[in-house]
Design a protein around this motif. Structure first.
Motif, short mmCIF file in Angstrom:
data_model
loop_
_atom_site.label_atom_id
_atom_site.label_comp_id
_atom_site.label_asym_id
_atom_site.label_seq_id
_atom_site.Cartn_x
_atom_site.Cartn_y
_atom_site.Cartn_z
N ALA A 220 1.21 -6.31 -7.31
CA ALA A 220 1.60 -6.29 -8.73
C ALA A 220 0.40 -6.55 -9.63
CB ALA A 220 2.71 -7.32 -8.98
N LYS A 221 -0.44 -7.53 -9.25
CA LYS A 221 -1.65 -7.80 -10.04
C LYS A 221 -2.62 -6.63 -9.96
CE LYS A 221 -1.61 -12.84 -9.80
NZ LYS A 221 -2.35 -14.05 -9.34
N GLU A 222 -2.72 -6.04 -8.78
CA GLU A 222 -3.61 -4.88 -8.64
C GLU A 222 -3.12 -3.73 -9.52
OE1 GLU A 222 -6.46 -4.73 -7.01
OE2 GLU A 222 -6.21 -6.86 -6.55
N MET A 223 -1.81 -3.61 -9.68
CA MET A 223 -1.27 -2.57 -10.57
C MET A 223 -1.71 -2.82 -12.00
SD MET A 223 0.45 0.17 -10.54
CE MET A 223 1.34 1.28 -11.61
N VAL A 224 -1.70 -4.07 -12.42
CA VAL A 224 -2.15 -4.40 -13.77
C VAL A 224 -3.61 -4.02 -13.94
CG1 VAL A 224 -2.55 -6.30 -15.39
CG2 VAL A 224 -0.45 -6.24 -14.02
N ASN A 225 -4.45 -4.32 -12.94
CA ASN A 225 -5.86 -3.96 -13.01
C ASN A 225 -6.04 -2.44 -13.07
OD1 ASN A 225 -6.48 -6.67 -12.83
ND2 ASN A 225 -6.76 -6.63 -10.61
N THR A 226 -5.24 -1.72 -12.29
CA THR A 226 -5.34 -0.26 -12.29
C THR A 226 -4.98 0.30 -13.66
OG1 THR A 226 -4.77 -0.23 -9.93
CG2 THR A 226 -4.53 1.83 -11.16
N ARG A 227 -3.93 -0.22 -14.26
CA ARG A 227 -3.52 0.28 -15.57
C ARG A 227 -4.55 -0.07 -16.64
NH1 ARG A 227 2.73 -1.20 -16.55
NH2 ARG A 227 2.39 0.25 -18.28
N GLN A 228 -5.15 -1.26 -16.55
CA GLN A 228 -6.19 -1.62 -17.51
C GLN A 228 -7.40 -0.71 -17.36
OE1 GLN A 228 -6.98 -5.75 -16.75
NE2 GLN A 228 -5.17 -6.48 -17.88
N ALA A 229 -7.76 -0.38 -16.13
CA ALA A 229 -8.89 0.52 -15.92
C ALA A 229 -8.58 1.91 -16.46
CB ALA A 229 -9.20 0.59 -14.42
#
Length: 1826
Positions: free
Chosen positions: A302-311
Motif C-alpha cells: 500500500a505504501k509502495e502504491m503511494v510512492n508509485t502514484r507520487q512518482a
C-alpha cells in the motif's frame, strides 16, 4: 627467474577443493623438477601429498604475500589467477565489510543483503572531483569517472551494470543515477534530476517482481541516457527497454510473484477511488496467486502504491491517466479469472453473464457479447473466403493469456513512452551518460527462450567488453612505448555467429515460425541437421531430442525447445485487438494505435524519438508499405535489432563496467559462498579481465614508487641522481630474465609473479637485517647479563665466606656458653630437688591446718547465713514500700518531662515548617539570600533566648533536686521513726531476747540505713547527670538544626548555581543552534537572492536583445531593484517620504505629525542659519568698507598706543553690532511665537536667550584676556621698531607730540589712556572679587567640614549606644549615604569641568581667529621699507588647525560616485597595505554622521542602502577572491561596530572617550540597519568560508595524507591499474608546508585588513575544522591510508598545525578541538589492537569518533609491511559490543560543509574620527571634512 624456483619450503599454494573451490596449503619441502608429488600442509594442520598431473606437470598456483591480500584492485595482486581473485574478494567482503573492488577497469560489486551507510550525500560529496584510484572502490567513483571523462574528453559515456538476478544491478544503477543527479544538478528549475530518480519507482512497480533469487528482480533490461548541457548539468533523460518478461503476467513459479503493480493495486483496493475497479485480495485473482507468495517480508504494498502514484504525478502523468492505467491493470486481473466451458474437443464457450468477463468489459469499455465471442473463436482468411472457426478450451485459455500479455506489454511501452516525454530535454543536448541495467548470464535447470535471449545479449556485451579491455591494454603499452605482442584472448564471435548469422539459431527459428505447421520438434531437427558435428559450440544432449546445448563464454547451457516457437511468434488474435481498439475508453485505443511503428513489443523507443547520441546511430526505420510486415516481426528478430542498436550506441561511447556478484542464494548478509561466486566471476568476465592482464604486464610501478619501495635492496653506490637509471640498474641485478619486465616512459611493467618475487627478496633482506639487529642486540643483552651474573657471583662468594667465618665464631661462642649452661643446669637440678622436698613438708602442714580452720569456718558461716536471711526479708519489705514511693515520683517526673518535650517538639515543628515554607517560597531567587541570612540571625537570637531559658530550667531543676533531696531525708527520718517504733514493739514483744541480739539488730539496721542513704545519694547524682545529658542533647539538637539549616541553605545555593550553570549551558547550546539555523537561512536566502539576480539578468539579456534599427536606452531597473531589496528593513515612517516621491500622482497617505514637525523645525533652523550667515557676510563687508574709509581719511599712525586704540575701537564696534544683531534675532524669535509658554523655562525662546547670554558672558571674558595679550604684543612690536631710528627717544616723542598737536589727537590719546586705566581697574576689581569669592567658598567649605565633623561625632556616639548588629547596619547606611553624596559631588565637578573645557575650546577658537586677523592687519600697516630694513623679532602666536567634527559632507548627486570609488572600484591590496585598516568603513560612517547631523533621513537611508548593495555587487563580482571578501568582511564589521559605538546606547559607550561621545548620532536610530549589516556580515563570512574551502580543498588530502612529511617512514604498496599518483612529493603536488604557507597568507591578509581578533579566531577554527573533516573523510574512504606509518605521519602533521596555532597565539580559538577526531583516528591506527584491554583503551580514547568511524578504521587497517598484523574480526566485534550503548550519529563521514555559527563581538575603535585623513588616491575629492 624460473617459476619452479619459487616453490620452496614454506611457500604457500592453492589446491582445488570440492567444497571451498580452493584451499590454501604450505610446502613442507622444496620442489625439484621431476617431482611427481608435493608434500603440503593444510591450514588446519593436516599433511597432504598433492599429485601433479603427469601430462601437463602443472604446479598449483602460488598464493600472494599477505601484504597484498585485501587490495582495492585485483590487478595489483602479483599472482593473477582465480584463487587469488576469489580469496581477495572474500577477505574484503567478510573481514573488511567492503563490497566494492576494482578489477582493472571493472568494478566488482558484491550484494551485502544489508543496508550500508555508504550512499549518503556526504559520501557523494567526498567522491565528487576525485580521481578514480584516489579513493576506495565505489559505484560513485565509477560515476564520477564517467562524468569527468564526459566533461574532459567531450565524449559520451556508458555505465554497463550486469549480473545475476539478485546481485544488485538495479540498486547499483539507481545509485549511479542518484550520483549524477546530486553532483550535476539541473540546468533549469524543472527539477529534472528529481524526475530521473522518480522514474525508478514507476519502472520497478511495472517491471520488477519477486523471484526465488530476488525480492525485487528486474524482469526487463533498460538503458537510460541522462542528457547534459554544455555546462554539464542534467537537462533530460531517455529510457530504452529490452525483453520484458511477458510470460510472468500469466504464470509465476512457486514462491514467486507477478509484477509489483498488481499487488499494490490489490493492497489499495479499499481506497475510495479504486472502488470502481472491483478489486480484492491478491489470492482471489488467478494471475496473482499462482506463486503462493503474495507478500514480501518488510514491504508494504500500500505504501509502495503511494510512492508509485507520487512518482507518476511528478513525471506529469495526470490523475485521469493514472486511473486509466490502474483500470487497464485491474482489467487484466479480471481477464485472468475468465473461465471457459468445453462443448466438445474443438469448441468452448464462456458461461453466460460471467462476472469476471463482465467486469473486464465494463473496465475496458467493450461489448460483452463481442469479447465473449472472439475469446472462443478465431477468423481464418484464405485467398477467396474468410472462415470463423471455434477453438478448443486449451487454445482459448492460451489466447486469453496472450491477450493479457499483449495488453500489459503495450501498457508498459505506453508508460515508458510517457516517462520519456516527461524526461525529454527542453534544450539541445550536448552530451549524455548512459546507464545500462541488463540481466546477466543465466542458466537454470530448465532454460527456455528468455534465457536464450538473455545469454545472447551477454555474449554481445562480453565481446564488446573483451575488445575494450584489450584496447586499453594496447593503448597503455603504446603510450609507454613498450614493445608488445598480440595477447591471445577468448573471442566469442563464433558463438555469436551460431546465434545470429545466416542459418543460425534465430534464423532457423524465424523460418520455422513462418511454416504453417511448424513445431518445436521440427525446429530442433533442423538445428541438429544444420549445426551438429559442424560447429564445435553446438551439441545435442544424449537423452533428449527436444533440446540443444550451446557453449557460451561462461558455461555450457542446455535449452529446452518446447515453447520457443510460441514465444517467438507472440501470437495475438487480431479480432480481439480490434475489439479493444473499438473501446469507448480513450486510453485503451492509444495503446494500439502506433503498434505498427514500434520496433519491438518491449521497446520503448517510439517513432519520432531524437537519438541523444552525438555519433551517428542507425535507427531501424520502417519503409512505407511494410507496416503490416513490421507488425509480424518475431520477438527474436526484434530483439536482435534492438540489441544491435544498443551495441552501436555503446560502441559510440566510453564504457564503464560494473559487475554485480550474488554472494549466496539465501540472501544472508555478509555470507560468502565460494562456489556461487566463482560461477559468477567466470560468467561476468572478471576472470577474463584477469587473464588478459596476466598475459601482459599486469603490475605497473612509477619509477619513484619503485625506488621508494625497494630502496632497501639498493646499495649506496647504486643510488644515482636519475631515478630511472637507478631503477634500471637495480632491476638488471635482481631479475636476470629481461622478458619479465619492461621499462616505459614513466612506469616499469612487470610480468605476473615478479612483484611477489621482489617482495620476497625485500622481505628476505629485511628479515636478514632484522636478524642482524636481533643478533647484535641479543649479544649485547647476553654480555650485559653475563657481567651482571659475574658481579652477582662475586658478591655471593663474598657473602658466603663471611657467613662461614661468622658461623665458626658463633660455634666457639656456643661451645663456651654450653659449658657455662651445664654448670648452672646441674646446680639448678640439685637446688630444685631440695626445694621440692621442703615444699612437700610445708604442704602437709598447710593441709592439716586448713582442715581445722574450715571446720570452724563452716560453723560460723551457718550462723552468718541465718542472719543474712533475716536481713533480706526485712530489706524486701522496706524495698517494697520504697518501690511504690519511687514509681509515684518517676510518674510525676515523666509527666513533667513529656509536657516539656511536647513544647519543644512543637517549637521545632514550627521552625521546620517555616524553613520548608521559606524554601518553597524563595527557591530559585538569589536576591532573597540576604533575607534568609537575616532570618537566620533572628533565629540565632531566638536560640540565645532559648539557651537562657534552658539555663533557667537548669536552675529550676537544681532547686527541685534540692527539694526532692529534703523530701528523701524526711522520708528517711520517718522511716527510721517507723523502724524504731517497730523495733520498740519487737523489743516489747521479745522482752526475753538478749540485749546482745538487740544490739546486733540495731547495728544491722544502722548499716542498711547508711546503704539506703548512699543509694539515694547515688540515684540523685544519676538523675542530675541524666538532666545534664538531656541538656547536652538539646544543645546538640540545636546545633544540628543550625547545621541543617546552614547545609540546606548551602545546598539550595549550590543547586541554584548548578541549575543556573546548566540552564546557561543549555541556553548557549540553544542559542548556537538557533544562530546556526538563522545563518543557514541567511545562506539559503543569499543563494536564492543570487539565483533571483541571475534569472533577472538572464531575463534582461533576453529582453535587451536589440532589434534592427532600435537602440535600447539604459534602465534604472537595477537601482530600483537594489533599493527594493532592503525595503523590508526600512521602517514605515522612514519609507513614507520615499513613497510620496515615487508616487506623486497616487492618493497621498496621512502624514506622520511627528515627522512633519521635525521637518518644519529643521526648515526653520536652516532659515535661521541662512539668515545668520547673510548677516555675518553683511557685517564683514561693512567692516571692510569702514576700514578702507578710515585709511583714506587719516595717514598711518606709527605709535603702538594709537594702533592699539584703533584696533580696540574696531573690535568694540564689531562686537556692538554683533550684539545688536543677536538682540534683533531674539526679538524676532520672541515675536514669532506669541504663546504664553514662550518665556517659560525650557521653551525654545527661553533656551535661545539663555544660550545667547552665556555666549555673551564668555565672549566678554575672552575679550578681557585678548586685551592683555594684544597689548603685550604691541609693546613688543614697539620695542622691536624703536632701536632702528638714529634720533633719540625724546626727539621722536617731541615730533610725535608735535604731530598730534597739529592734528588734534592729544585728546583722543588721553581718552584712550583713561579707558585703558579704567579697564585695568575693572580687571583688578574683578580679580579682587574673584579672590573674595574664593575666600568665601573656602570659608563655606571649612564650615561644611566642621558641620560634617560634628555630624560624624554625633553618629559615632549614637552608634556606640546601639547593639552590634544595628551598629553595623547604621554604619553601612551612613557609608552608602556618604558615597552617594560624594558621587553626586563628583558628577557636578565633572559637569563643571566639561563646561570649562568647552569654554576654553571656544576661547582658543577666538584667539586663533583674532591672532590671524591681527597678523594680517600688522602686515598691511607696515610699509615695505620697514619690512626690508627693519628685522622684526618673530612673535610666538599659537596656531591651531580647524577643529573638525568627524563628519564628511557630500552632495546627494555624488552618492553613486562615492559608492563607485569607495566600494565598487576599490582595490583591497592597496588600501590594506598603505592606509589604515577599516578606512572605507570610517569614511562611510562619517558620511552617515553628516547626514544624521543634517537630519536628512532620506539621505541616510539612500546611503546605507547603496552601501549594502554596493558591497553585495562587489562580492558577487569578485566573490572568489579571498582578499576582497576578507577586506569587505572586515570593513562591514567595522561599519557595524561604528554604528553601535556611536549609537548613543549606554551599553556601547562604556569605552568611548568624551570626544567620541560627542560624535554619537543624534537624530536617527539605525538599529534595524545594524541588523541588516549583521546579516550581510554573516553572508560575507559564509562566502569567506567557501572561498577558504575552495582554496584549501585541493591541498588537504595531498598535504595531510599523501605527502610523506617524515621521509622513509611509510613504504609504498603495490597498486593496480587504477593506481594513484605517488605519495612522494613531485612538482605540482601539495605538501604540509603548502598548507601552512596558505594559512599564513590567510592570517596575514586578515590582520592587514584589521579584522577583529575574535573573528579571526572563528575563521581559523573553521579552517581547521575543514582540514580535519576532509582529512578524516578521505582516511575513512581510503584503505591504502589506514596503516601504522600513516598514523604517525598524520600525528606529525597535526603537531605542525598546533605549532602554527601557538606561533599565532590562537590556541584558545577552539581550532585544536576541531582536529580531535583526526587525532584520535591517527592514534587508533597506532595503538595495539589485540586484547580486551586494548579494546577498552580504544573505547575510552576515541570519544570524539562515532562507532561507525571506529569500526570503519579498524576494518580498513592494512599492514604495509609483513611485520604488521591485521585486525582480527573478533576484536572488531568486541569493539562493537562495547560501543553499542554509545548514542552517536550513524553517519560515517563528517560534514565537511558544516559552518559554525559566527558571532561579531562588539569591538569599539579608539581612533578619533576627526583625525582621519582621506588620501587622494581614493578619488574622493568631492567630499569635504566638517
Amino acid at each position: 627467474m624460473a617459476a619452479s624456483e619459487l616453490y620452496t619450503k614454506y611457500a604457500r599454494v592453492w589446491i582445488p577443493d570440492p567444497e571451498e573451490v580452493w584451499k590454501s596449503a604450505e610446502l613442507l619441502k622444496d620442489y625439484k623438477p621431476g617431482d611427481k608429488v608435493l608434500l603440503l600442509r593444510l591450514e588446519e594442520g593436516k599433511d597432504l601429498e598433492y599429485s601433479l598431473d603427469p601430462k601437463t606437470k602443472e604446479l598449483p598456483p602460488l598464493r600472494n604475500p599477505d601484504i597484498l591480500v585485501g587490495e582495492n584492485d585485483l590487478t595489483a595482486l602479483s599472482y593473477l589467477h582465480e584463487p587469488a581473485v576469489l580469496h581477495n574478494l572474500k577477505v574484503r567482503f567478510i573481514d573488511s565489510k567492503l563490497i566494492y573492488t576494482y578489477c582493472g577497469i571493472v568494478l566488482v560489486a558484491i550484494n551485502p543483503y544489508e543496508q550500508l551507510p555508504i550512499y549518503g550525500e556526504d559520501i557523494i560529496n567526498a567522491y565528487s572531483g576525485q580521481n578514480m584510484g584516489d579513493m576506495d572502490p565505489h559505484i560513485f567513483a565509477v560515476a564520477e569517472e564517467a562524468y569527468k571523462q564526459m566533461a574532459r574528453d567531450e565524449r559520451n559515456q556508458s555505465i554497463i551494470v550486469s549480473g545475476e538476478s539478485g546481485a544488485g544491478k538495479t540498486v547499483s544503477a539507481k545509485y549511479a543515477m542518484r550520483y549524477f543527479a546530486t553532483v550535476s544538478g539541473s540546468a533549469s528549475e524543472a527539477n529534472v534530476e528529481e524526475k530521473v530518480l522518480a522514474s525508478n519507482p514507476i519502472m520497478e512497480s511495472i517491471g520488477n517482481a519477486k523471484t526465488t533469487r530476488n525480492d525485487n528482480s528486474s524482469r526487463f533490461g533498460k538503458y537510460i541516457e541522462i542528457g547534459f548541457d554544455k555546462r554539464y548539468r542534467i537537462i533530460g533523460a531517455n529510457m530504452r527497454t529490452y525483453l520484458l518478461e511477458k510470460s510472468r503476467v500469466v504464470f509465476q513459479a512457486e514462491e514467486e510473484r507477478n509484477y509489483h503493480i498488481f499487488y499494490q493495486l490489490c493492497a489499495s483496493a479499499a481506497l475510495p477511488e479504486f472502488k470502481t475497479l472491483r478489486l480484492g485480495n491478491a489470492n482471489y485473482f488467478h494471475y496473482t496467486k499462482q506463486g503462493g507468495s503474495p507478500v514480501i517480508d518488510g514491504v508494504d504494498d500500500a505504501k509502495e502504491m503511494v510512492n508509485t502514484r507520487q512518482a507518476c504525478t511528478l513525471l506529469g502523468i495526470s490523475d485521469s491517466y493514472q486511473m486509466g492505467i490502474f483500470r487497464i491493470l485491474a482489467g487484466i486481473l479480471h481477464l485472468g479469472n475468465v473461465e471457459f466451458a468445453s462443448r466438445d474437443s474443438d469448441s468452448c464457450t464462456v458461461p453466460p453473464k460471467h462476472e469476471p468477463l463482465t467486469i473486464f468489459c465494463d473496465l475496458m469499455g467493450v461489448e460483452y457479447e463481442e469479447m465473449a465471442h472472439w475469446l472462443c473463436h478465431r477468423k481464418l482468411a484464405t485467398a477467396t473466403e474468410t472462415y470463423i472457426k471455434p477453438i478448443s478450451k486449451l487454445h482459448a485459455i492460451n489466447a486469453r493469456d496472450a491477450l493479457a500479455k499483449h495488453i500489459y506489454a503495450n501498457l508498459f511501452n505506453w508508460i515508458v513512452d510517457h516517462v520519456n516525454k516527461a524526461l525529454h530535454a527542453a534544450v539541445k543536448q550536448h552530451s549524455f551518460i548512459g546507464v545500462l541495467d541488463i540481466y546477466g548470464f543465466e542458466t537454470f535447470e530448465i532454460n527456455s527462450f528468455e534465457q536464450f535471449c538473455i545469454n545472447y545479449a551477454n555474449e554481445k556485451l562480453q565481446q564488446q567488453f573483451n575488445m575494450h579491455v584489450f584496447k586499453l591494454e594496447q593503448e597503455e603499452y603504446m603510450k609507454e612505448q613498450i614493445p608488445w605482442t598480440l595477447i591471445d584472448f577468448y573471442d566469442n564471435q563464433p558463438c555469436i555467429n551460431l546465434i545470429e548469422a545466416k542459418m543460425g539459431v534465430l534464423d532457423l527459428l524465424d523460418e520455422e515460425c513462418k511454416m504453417p505447421k511448424g513445431s518445436d520438434d521440427s525446429w530442433a531437427q533442423k538445428l541438429y541437421n544444420t549445426h551438429l558435428n559442424k560447429c564445435a559450440l553446438f551439441e545435442k544432449p544424449r537423452m533428449s531430442n527436444k533440446a540443444f546445448i550451446i557453449k557460451h563464454f561462461a558455461d555450457k547451457v542446455e535449452y529446452q525447445c518446447e515453447g520457443f516457437l510460441e514465444k517467438n511468434k507472440d501470437t495475438v488474435y487480431e479480432e480481439q485487438i480490434r475489439v479493444l481498439k473499438s473501446s469507448k475508453f480513450k486510453l485503451l485505443p492509444e495503446l494500439f494505435q502506433d503498434e505498427e511503428k514500434v520496433l519491438s513489443p518491449t521497446s520503448a523507443a517510439p517513432s519520432g524519438r531524437v537519438p541523444l547520441t552525438r555519433m551517428p546511430v542507425k535507427p531501424a526505420k520502417a519503409r512505407p508499405g511494410q507496416a503490416s510486415k513490421e507488425h509480424k516481426k518475431t520477438v527474436g528478430h526484434q530483439f536482435r535489432n534492438s540489441l544491435h542498436l544498443l551495441m552501436e550506441t555503446l560502441n559510440a561511447t566510453t564504457p564503464h563496467y560494473v559487475r554485480c556478484i550474488k554472494p549466496n542464494d539465501f540472501k544472508f548478509p555478509f555470507t560468502f559462498d565460494e562456489k556461487r561466486a566463482v560461477q559468477q566471476l567466470r560468467a561476468c568476465g572478471v576472470l577474463e579481465t584477469i587473464r588478459i592482464s596476466a598475459a601482459g604486464f599486469p603490475s605497473r610501478w612509477t619509477y619513484q614508487e619503485f625506488f621508494s619501495r625497494y630502496r632497501v635492496l639498493m646499495k649506496q653506490r647504486d643510488v644515482l641522481g636519475d631515478r630511472k637509471q637507478t631503477c634500471k640498474n637495480v632491476l638488471e641485478k635482481l631479475i636476470q630474465d629481461k622478458d619479465k619486465y619492461q621499462f616505459g616512459k614513466t612506469k616499469i611493467f612487470f610480468r605476473a609473479g615478479q612483484v611477489a618475487y621482489l617482495e620476497k627478496i625485500r622481505a628476505d633482506k629485511l628479515r636478514a637485517a632484522c636478524i642482524r639487529i636481533q643478533k647484535t642486540i641479543r649479544g649485547w643483552l647476553m654480555r650485559k647479563k653475563y657481567m651482571r651474573m659475574r658481579k652477582a657471583a662475586i658478591t655471593i662468594q663474598r657473602h658466603v665466606r663471611g657467613y662461614q667465618a661468622r658461623c665458626y665464631a658463633k660455634f666457639l661462642r656456643r661451645t663456651r656458653a654450653a659449658i657455662t649452661i651445664q654448670k648452672f643446669q646441674r646446680m639448678y637440678v640439685v637446688r630444685k630437688r631440695y626445694r621440692c622436698m621442703r615444699d612437700a613438708t610445708i604442704a602437709l602442714q598447710a593441709l592439716l591446718r586448713g582442715y581445722m580452720v574450715r571446720n570452724k569456718y563452716q560453723m560460723m558461716l551457718r550462723e552468718h547465713k541465718s542472719v543474712v536471711i533475716q536481713k533480706h526479708v526485712r530489706g524486701w519489705l522496706a524495698r517494697r514500700r520504697y518501690g511504690r514511693t519511687l514509681r509515684a515520683i518517676v510518674y510525676l517526673q515523666c509527666c513533667y518531662r513529656r509536657m516539656m518535650a511536647k513544647r519543644e517538639l512543637k517549637k521545632l515543628k514550627i521552625e521546620a515548617r517555616s524553613v520548608e515554607r521559606y524554601k518553597k517560597l524563595h527557591i530559585g531567587l538569589e536576591n532573597k539570600i540576604m533575607q534568609l541570612q537575616r532570618k537566620i540571625d533572628e533565629q540565632n537570637k531566638e536560640y540565645k533566648s532559648l539557651l537562657e531559658k534552658m539555663t533557667a530550667l537548669e536552675v529550676t531543676y537544681t532547686t527541685e533536686t534540692e527539694k526532692l533531696r529534703g523530701d528523701v531525708e524526711r522520708l528517711r527520718l520517718s522511716e527510721e521513726e517507723a523502724r524504731s517504733a517497730t523495733s520498740r514493739v519487737l523489743s516489747l514483744q521479745e522482752e526475753i531476747a538478749k540485749l546482745r541480739t538487740e544490739l546486733h539488730h540495731t547495728q544491722a539496721e544502722k548499716k542498711s540505713i547508711e546503704e539506703r542513704a548512699d543509694k539515694y545519694k547515688h540515684e540523685t547524682e544519676q538523675l542530675v547527670s541524666e538532666l545534664k545529658e538531656q541538656n547536652s542533647l538539646l544543645k546538640t539538637e540545636k546545633e544540628e538544626l543550625n547545621r541543617r539549616i546552614h547545609d540546606q541553605a548551602k545546598e539550595i545555593t549550590e543547586s541554584m548555581e548548578k541549575k543556573l550553570v546548566e540552564e546557561t549551558k543549555q541556553l548557549e547550546l540553544d542559542l548556537n543552534d538557533e544562530r546556526l539555523r538563522y545563518q543557514n537561512l541567511l545562506n539559503e536566502f543569499s543563494r536564492l537572492e543570487e539565483r533571483y539576480d541571475d534569472l533577472k539578468d538572464e531575463m534582461n539579456l533576453m529582453v535587451s536583445i536589440p532589434k534592427p534599427g532600435h537602440k535600447r536606452t539604459d534602465s534604472t531597473h537595477s537601482s530600483n531593484e537594489s533599493e527594493y531589496t532592503f525595503s523590508s528593513e526600512i521602517t514605515e515612517a522612514e519609507d513614507l517620504p520615499l513613497r510620496m516621491e515615487q508616487e506623486p500622482s497616487e492618493k497621498k497617505a496621512a502624514l506622520d505629525m511627528s515627522l512633519f514637525l521635525k521637518l518644519q523645525k529643521r526648515v526653520s533652523e536652516l532659515e535661521q542659519e541662512k539668515q545668520s550667515l547673510q548677516d555675518e557676510l553683511d557685517r564683514k563687508e561693512e567692516q571692510a568698507l569702514r576700514a578702507k574709509a578710515k585709511e583714506e581719511e587719516r595717514p598711518p599712525i606709527r605709535g603702538a598706543e594709537l594702533e592699539y586704540e584703533s584696533l580696540k575701537r574696531q573690535e568694540l564696534e564689531s562686537e556692538n553690532k554683533k550684539l545688536k544683531n543677536e538682540l534683533n534675532e531674539l526679538q524676532k524669535a520672541l515675536t514669532e511665537t506669541r504663546a504664553p509658554e514662550v518665556t517659560a523655562p525650557g521653551a525654545p525662546a527661553y533656551r535661545v536667550l539663555l544660550d545667547q547670554l552665556t555666549s555673551v558672558s564668555e565672549e566678554l571674558e575672552v575679550r578681557k584676556e585678548e586685551v592683555l595679550i594684544l597689548r603685550s604684543q604691541l609693546v613688543s612690536q614697539k620695542e622691536a621698531i624703536q632701536p632702528k631710528h638714529t634720533m633719540t627717544d625724546a626727539t621722536i616723542l617731541l615730533e610725535d607730540v608735535q604731530k598730534m598737536k597739529d592734528k588734534g589727537e592729544i585728546a583722543q590719546a588721553y581718552i584712550g589712556l583713561k579707558e585703558t586705566n579704567r579697564l585695568l581697574e575693572s580687571q583688578l576689581q574683578s580679580q579682587r572679587k574673584s579672590h573674595e569669592n574664593e575666600l568665601e567658598s573656602l570659608r563655606g567649605e571649612i564650615q561644611s567640614l566642621k558641620e560634617e565633623n560634628n555630624r560624624q561625632q554625633q553618629l559615632l556616639a549614637q552608634n556606640l549606644q546601639l547593639p552590634p548588629e544595628a551598629r553595623i547596619e547604621a554604619s553601612l547606611q551612613h557609608e552608602i549615604t556618604r558615597l552617594t553624596n560624594e558621587n553626586l559631588d563628583l558628577m557636578e565637578q565633572l559637569e563643571k569641568q566639561d563646561k570649562t573645557v568647552r569654554k576654553l575650546k571656544k576661547q582658543l577658537k577666538v584667539f586663533a581667529k583674532k591672532i590671524g586677523e591681527l597678523e594680517v592687519g600688522q602686515m598691511e600697516n607696515i610699509s615695505p621699507g620697514q619690512i626690508i630694513d627693519e628685522p622684526i623679532r618673530p612673535v610666538n602666536i599659537p596656531r591651531k588647525e580647524k577643529d573638525f567634527q568627524g563628519m564628511l559632507e557630500y552632495k546627494k548627486e555624488d552618492e553613486q560616485k562615492l559608492v563607485k570609488n569607495l566600494i565598487l572600484e576599490l582595490k583591497p591590496r592597496g588600501v590594506a597595505v598603505n592606509l589604515i585598516p577599516g578606512l572605507p568603513a570610517y569614511i562611510l560612517f562619517m558620511c552617515v554622521r553628516h547626514a544624521d547631523y543634517l537630519n536628512d533621513d532620506q539621505k541616510v537611508r539612500s546611503l546605507l542602502t547603496s552601501t549594502i548593495n554596493g558591497i553585495k555587487k562587489v562580492l558577487k563580482k569578485r566573490g572568489d577572491d579571498f582578499e576582497t571578501v576578507s577586506f569587505w568582511l572586515s570593513n562591514t564589521c567595522r561599519f557595524l561596530h561604528c554604528l553601535k559605538q556611536y549609537s548613543g546606547e549606554e551599553g556601547f559607550m562604556k569605552h568611548n572617550t568624551p570626544r567620541q561621545n560627542e560624535h554619537c548620532l543624534t537624530n536617527f536610530d539605525l538599529a534595524e540597519y545594524r541588523q541588516v549589516l549583521s546579516d550581510l556580515a554573516i553572508q560575507i563570512y559564509q562566502q569567506l568560508v567557501r572561498v577558504l574551502e575552495n582554496i584549501l580543498q585541493p591541498m588537504i588530502v595531498s598535504g595531510m595524507l599523501e605527502h610523506e612529511t617524515i621521509q622513509g617512514v611509510s613504504g609504498v604498496k603495490p597498486t593496480g591499474l587504477r593506481k594513484r599518483t605517488s605519495s612522494i612529493a613531485d612538482e605540482g603536488t601539495y605538501t604540509l608546508d603548502s598548507i601552512i604557507r596558505q594559512l599564513n597568507s590567510f592570517h596575514s591578509v586578515m590582520c592587514q585588513h584589521g579584522m577583529d581578533p575574535e573573528l579571526i579566531k572563528q575563521v581559523v577554527k573553521q579552517m581547521f575544522y575543514i582540514i580535519g573533516a576532509v582529512t578524516l573523510n578521505n582516511l575513512l574512504l581510503r584503505k591504502d591510508m589506514c596503516s601504522w606509518s600513516k598514523g604517525m605521519q598524520i600525528r606529525y602533521n597535526v603537531s605542525q598545525l598546533e605549532e602554527w596555532l601557538r606561533d599565532k597565539n590562537l590556541m584558545n580559538s577552539g581550532a585544536k578541538e576541531t582536529l580531535e577526531p583526526l587525532i584520535q583516528a591517527a592514534q587508533l591506527l597506532q595503538v595495539k589492537k589485540k586484547t580486551d584491554e586494548d579494546a577498552e583503551a580504544i573505547c575510552s580514547m576515541c570519544n570524539a569518533l562515532t562507532t561507525a568511524q571506529i569500526v570503519k578504521v579498524l576494518n580498513l587497517y592494512t599492514p604495509v609491511n609483513e611485520f604488521e598484523e591485521r585486525v582480527l574480526v573478533s576484536f572488531i566485534r568486541t569493539i562493537q559490543v562495547r560501543l553499542r550503548d554509545r548514542k552517536d550519529s550513524p553517519q560515517l563521514l563528517m560534514d565537511a560543509k558544516h559552518i559554525f555559527p559566527v558571532t561579531f563581538p562588539f569591538n569599539p575603535s579608539s581612533l578619533a574620527l576627526e583625525t582621519i585623513q582621506i588620501p587622494a588616491s581614493l578619488g574622493l575629492g568631492f567630499i569635504s571634512r566638517v
